[in-house]
Design a protein around this motif. Structure first.
Motif, short mmCIF file in Angstrom:
data_model
loop_
_atom_site.label_atom_id
_atom_site.label_comp_id
_atom_site.label_asym_id
_atom_site.label_seq_id
_atom_site.Cartn_x
_atom_site.Cartn_y
_atom_site.Cartn_z
N PRO A 69 0.83 -1.20 0.00
CA PRO A 69 0.00 0.00 0.00
C PRO A 69 0.87 1.26 0.00
N THR A 70 0.23 2.41 0.00
CA THR A 70 0.96 3.67 0.13
C THR A 70 1.29 3.87 1.60
N ALA A 71 2.22 3.08 2.09
CA ALA A 71 2.59 3.10 3.51
C ALA A 71 4.07 2.81 3.63
N LEU A 72 4.61 3.13 4.78
CA LEU A 72 6.06 3.04 4.97
C LEU A 72 6.59 1.62 4.83
N VAL A 73 5.79 0.63 5.18
CA VAL A 73 6.23 -0.76 5.08
C VAL A 73 6.54 -1.13 3.62
N PHE A 102 16.68 -15.36 -8.85
CA PHE A 102 15.39 -16.04 -8.99
C PHE A 102 14.57 -15.55 -10.18
N THR A 103 14.81 -14.32 -10.65
CA THR A 103 14.00 -13.81 -11.76
C THR A 103 14.71 -12.64 -12.44
N ASP A 104 14.37 -12.46 -13.72
CA ASP A 104 14.84 -11.29 -14.45
C ASP A 104 13.78 -10.20 -14.49
N ARG A 105 12.60 -10.49 -13.94
CA ARG A 105 11.50 -9.52 -13.92
C ARG A 105 10.94 -9.41 -12.49
N LEU A 106 11.44 -8.44 -11.76
CA LEU A 106 10.92 -8.16 -10.43
C LEU A 106 10.07 -6.90 -10.54
N GLU A 107 8.78 -7.04 -10.25
CA GLU A 107 7.84 -5.95 -10.45
C GLU A 107 7.15 -5.57 -9.15
N PHE A 108 6.55 -4.40 -9.14
CA PHE A 108 5.82 -3.92 -7.97
C PHE A 108 4.41 -3.52 -8.37
N ARG A 109 3.46 -3.80 -7.48
CA ARG A 109 2.05 -3.43 -7.69
C ARG A 109 1.51 -2.78 -6.43
N LEU A 110 0.87 -1.65 -6.62
CA LEU A 110 0.29 -0.90 -5.49
C LEU A 110 -1.14 -1.36 -5.25
N TRP A 111 -1.49 -1.62 -3.97
CA TRP A 111 -2.89 -1.89 -3.66
C TRP A 111 -3.43 -0.82 -2.72
N PRO A 150 -7.04 -3.40 2.31
CA PRO A 150 -6.89 -4.83 2.58
C PRO A 150 -7.83 -5.72 1.78
N ASP A 151 -9.03 -5.23 1.47
CA ASP A 151 -9.95 -6.04 0.66
C ASP A 151 -9.37 -6.30 -0.73
N GLN A 152 -8.78 -5.28 -1.34
CA GLN A 152 -8.15 -5.46 -2.63
C GLN A 152 -6.96 -6.41 -2.53
N PHE A 184 4.56 -11.67 -3.17
CA PHE A 184 4.93 -11.21 -1.83
C PHE A 184 4.33 -9.82 -1.64
N SER A 185 3.84 -9.56 -0.43
CA SER A 185 3.21 -8.25 -0.21
C SER A 185 3.47 -7.74 1.19
N ALA A 186 3.59 -6.42 1.27
CA ALA A 186 3.50 -5.77 2.58
C ALA A 186 2.09 -5.98 3.09
N SER A 187 1.95 -6.12 4.40
CA SER A 187 0.64 -6.46 4.93
C SER A 187 0.57 -6.10 6.41
N PRO A 188 -0.63 -5.70 6.89
CA PRO A 188 -0.80 -5.61 8.35
C PRO A 188 -0.60 -6.99 8.95
#
Length: 325
Positions: free
Chosen positions: A34-38, A54-63, A66-68, A80-84
């Motif tokens: 998310p748009t958070a410090l974690v 492990f990969t040549d394509r490391l990408e990031f996705r913003l959510w 928590p429902d999303q 892998f995701s940042a999470s509460p």
């Protein structure tokens, strides 16, 4: 014949010298947050080229909420995701074999006030407090804290729930709100915007972690957020260990290089001003520790939540295999 024998011997020695378990290569690995410090260390991982083994394509996705995040995890669109800290426990207790790799954020909720007489949460007695959370962990933690006898009756603040942090910020900037509880970096964003507009002074009063420590001395640390492995990759121990190590290195870099980290964050999340992000990094306890090492702190929190808000963690402690790769 000699050449054939030599080739065979070379092949044997090559196999002996090769790693016993070569890393699995993935077409793509997707990190999310998310748009958070974690989330900030994840962005550094992407820019610094982490996980090349492990990969040549490391990408990031913003959510956005928590429902999303739950939907993205269920559809296996992220790895892998940042999470509460409560969400992976809830999923694991519902039968989804996710794992919590680490805890990195320990104090991310801040009380901000326009009232110079408000110096701690207890000073909010009878005053209105804007709260832009509904069912997620910050709301659960606040409700648990306010359930203490010290906040009973007229000693409790009057909670005003807002639809979002942006709504709470707008109310504060227009003078329709005096006190607000915000997650970093939105607390720093509020103070930055107020300064830009020449508003009356705002005060960063107290973190919820400090208040929590005073009211729950048996659980002085509050593990609020970390990184989780989705069920589709949680079984790859080598990958999860690599993610945990890379994240810890990036978290340390962000903490030691607040300004460059803030500039990096703005490249990915342009609406966040660099000064606000830098302030958020400086104000937050960003300390990445493996989940297995902080299992006692996590279990103390989960036990408390299981009593006060069982739906937040699935009503019980996760199994031992949940903690770390």
């Amino acid at each position: 014949m000699k050449k054939t024998l030599a080739a065979a011997l070379f092949a044997v020695f090559a196999c002996m010298l090769a790693p016993a378990h070569a890393a699995a290569k993935y077409q793509k690995i997707t990190l999310a947050g998310p748009t958070a410090l974690v989330t900030f260390p994840l962005l550094h991982m992407v820019e610094s080229g982490a996980l090349r083994e492990f990969t040549d394509r490391l990408e990031f996705r913003l959510w956005q909420n928590p429902d999303q995040l739950r939907v993205l995890l269920t559809k296996k669109e992220i790895d892998f995701s940042a999470s509460p800290s409560n969400l992976p426990a809830l999923m694991a207790n519902r039968g989804d074999p996710v794992r919590l790799l680490n805890i990195s954020v320990w104090g991310i909720l801040w009380l901000v006030s326009r009232d110079p007489d408000v110096k701690r949460f207890q000073d909010l007695a009878g005053r209105e407090l804007l709260v832009p959370f509904q069912r997620d962990l910050p709301s659960v933690l606040l409700d648990t804290l306010l359930g203490r006898d010290e906040f009973a009756g007229d000693r409790a603040p009057q909670l005003r729930r807002t639809r979002s942090a942006e709504d709470a910020i707008a109310l504060m900037l227009t003078g329709q709100g005096k006190n607000v509880l915000l997650v970093e970096p939105t607390a720093s964003l509020l103070m930055f915007r107020n300064q830009q507009q020449g508003g009356e002074p705002l005060y960063r009063v107290e973190s919820l972690e400090d208040t929590w420590r005073a009211h729950f001395p048996g659980q002085a640390e509050l593990p609020q957020a970390g990184i989780m492995a989705n069920s589709n990759v949680a079984g790859d121990i080598a990958l999860s260990e690599a993610v945990e190590r890379a994240y810890a290195q990036s978290a340390a870099w962000c903490k030691q290089n607040a300004r460059p980290c803030a500039e990096l964050v703005q490249r990915h999340i342009p609406h966040l001003p660099v000064p606000a992000v830098e302030s958020a990094i400086q104000a937050t306890r960003l300390d990445s520790r493996p989940a297995r090492d902080v299992r006692p702190q996590l279990e103390a929190l989960y036990t408390l939540l299981a009593k006060t808000n069982p739906q937040a963690v699935g009503g019980r402690l996760p199994d031992a295999g949940f903690y770390g790769p």
